[in-house]
Design an enzyme around this catalytic site. Sequence first.
Site, PDB file in Angstrom:
ATOM      1  N   GLY A 271       0.721  -1.157   0.022  1.00  0.00           N
ATOM      2  CA  GLY A 271      -0.128  -0.069   0.122  1.00  0.00           C
ATOM      3  C   GLY A 271       0.920   1.326  -0.005  1.00  0.00           C
ATOM      4  O   GLY A 271       1.532   1.613  -0.930  1.00  0.00           O
TER       5      GLY A 271
ATOM      6  N   SER B 111       6.396  -4.273  -1.921  1.00  0.00           N
ATOM      7  CA  SER B 111       6.227  -3.155  -2.223  1.00  0.00           C
ATOM      8  C   SER B 111       6.307  -1.916  -1.025  1.00  0.00           C
ATOM      9  O   SER B 111       7.483  -1.786  -0.775  1.00  0.00           O
ATOM     10  CB  SER B 111       4.979  -3.021  -2.777  1.00  0.00           C
ATOM     11  OG  SER B 111       4.546  -1.795  -3.500  1.00  0.00           O
ATOM     12  N   TRP B 112       5.131  -1.203  -0.917  1.00  0.00           N
ATOM     13  CA  TRP B 112       5.494  -0.318   0.496  1.00  0.00           C
ATOM     14  C   TRP B 112       5.888  -1.444   1.570  1.00  0.00           C
ATOM     15  O   TRP B 112       6.586  -0.873   2.619  1.00  0.00           O
ATOM     16  CB  TRP B 112       4.004   0.095   0.796  1.00  0.00           C
ATOM     17  CG  TRP B 112       3.725   0.503   2.286  1.00  0.00           C
ATOM     18  CD1 TRP B 112       3.199   0.117   3.183  1.00  0.00           C
ATOM     19  CD2 TRP B 112       4.655   1.704   2.849  1.00  0.00           C
ATOM     20  NE1 TRP B 112       3.472   0.638   4.301  1.00  0.00           N
ATOM     21  CE2 TRP B 112       4.371   1.663   4.391  1.00  0.00           C
ATOM     22  CE3 TRP B 112       5.434   2.591   2.315  1.00  0.00           C
ATOM     23  CZ2 TRP B 112       4.683   2.525   5.063  1.00  0.00           C
ATOM     24  CZ3 TRP B 112       6.026   3.653   3.327  1.00  0.00           C
ATOM     25  CH2 TRP B 112       5.556   3.575   4.722  1.00  0.00           C
TER      26      TRP B 112
ATOM     27  N   ASP C 116       7.998  -5.040 -13.762  1.00  0.00           N
ATOM     28  CA  ASP C 116       7.485  -4.513 -12.832  1.00  0.00           C
ATOM     29  C   ASP C 116       6.969  -2.920 -13.361  1.00  0.00           C
ATOM     30  O   ASP C 116       7.804  -2.119 -13.531  1.00  0.00           O
ATOM     31  CB  ASP C 116       8.132  -4.457 -11.600  1.00  0.00           C
ATOM     32  CG  ASP C 116       7.499  -3.982 -10.282  1.00  0.00           C
ATOM     33  OD1 ASP C 116       6.287  -3.098 -10.522  1.00  0.00           O
ATOM     34  OD2 ASP C 116       7.516  -4.397  -9.372  1.00  0.00           O
TER      35      ASP C 116
ATOM     36  N   HIS D 243       4.717  -6.734 -10.813  1.00  0.00           N
ATOM     37  CA  HIS D 243       4.894  -6.411  -9.342  1.00  0.00           C
ATOM     38  C   HIS D 243       4.373  -7.367  -8.481  1.00  0.00           C
ATOM     39  O   HIS D 243       4.962  -7.274  -7.248  1.00  0.00           O
ATOM     40  CB  HIS D 243       4.160  -4.922  -9.231  1.00  0.00           C
ATOM     41  CG  HIS D 243       4.339  -4.518  -8.011  1.00  0.00           C
ATOM     42  ND1 HIS D 243       5.724  -3.909  -7.563  1.00  0.00           N
ATOM     43  CD2 HIS D 243       3.623  -4.013  -7.092  1.00  0.00           C
ATOM     44  CE1 HIS D 243       5.455  -3.321  -6.337  1.00  0.00           C
ATOM     45  NE2 HIS D 243       4.274  -3.346  -5.985  1.00  0.00           N
TER      46      HIS D 243
END
Length: 317
Positions: free
Chosen positions: A46, A113-114, A268, A296
């Site tokens: 996120g 990711s985050w 990605d 991703h």
Amino acid sequence: MEQLRGLYPPLAAYDSGWLDTGDGHRIYWELSGNPQGKPALFLHGGPGGGISPSHRQLFDPQRYNVLLFDQRGCGRSKPHASLENNTTWHLVDDIERLRQMVGIDQWLVLGGSWGATLALAYAQTYPQQVSEMVLRGVFTLRQQELNWYYQDGASHIFPDKWAQVLSILSAEERKDVIAAYRQRLTSSDRQIQLEAAKLWSLWEGETVTLLPSSTAATFGEDEFALAFARIENHYFTHQGFLTSDDQLLKNVPLIRHIPAVIIHGRYDMVCRLQNAWDLAQAWPEAQLQIVEGAGHSTNEPGIQHHVILATDHFAGK
């Protein structure tokens, strides 16, 4: 061809609850796997994405004791979509409280990711608490990374989908998409918030995999979209609450002693491979695994394969 590893079988959490942060938030957490197993922490993406049952399945349930939690404002944590007292450093403190709650000294940290951003921030703050790291789809929250995905970059690969993001913005507002969406996502009118949230969230849902996925539609669901879009935009407006653009890369020397695997899809479009490459150049001891034919998402077969190989490896298998 190499046989791709799939998820471990579905399993229920054996314990769960809420952590009261003392500043207005209640954090949902759960434990799964073997209570006597190797401690591990899973950090979702996120920010604002939340955990799902499939995240438990990235770890051997016989060998790992895994803590998963919904970060502030998302998933089952309360209050929903709240931006108050919601920064990277609040989350780092939450992680440390959860570690103390579980009563373990060190744990493997897996983030994508985050989640990889937060894993780096946590490890650089508490390096003695991290035994190993698995980082997927690296995002270091530099301005160039935000520009790529929210201004000028991925928009050239997905012009049709980017047109939807721009559809509610004036010509002037399009010069700074993150700022323009900030105005709408913090509006006092819920319908204005919701319209912007769905467009923001679907942009990611429809670009997160190499090929179109049926799961993209979930990004447009009201409650998910509100938390995802509001919290992401809040963090990106404030450059992740970092003290400098390259803070996470600059502080890699603090964690170079930690065994680590970096996993990144060649194609990605959310977080460019350059991000992982730059991290690996700063961290030569880490193993960089570039996954061909992958985008991703953790759900990409090749990404999932290498994440599970990494958790298996660190479990001593």
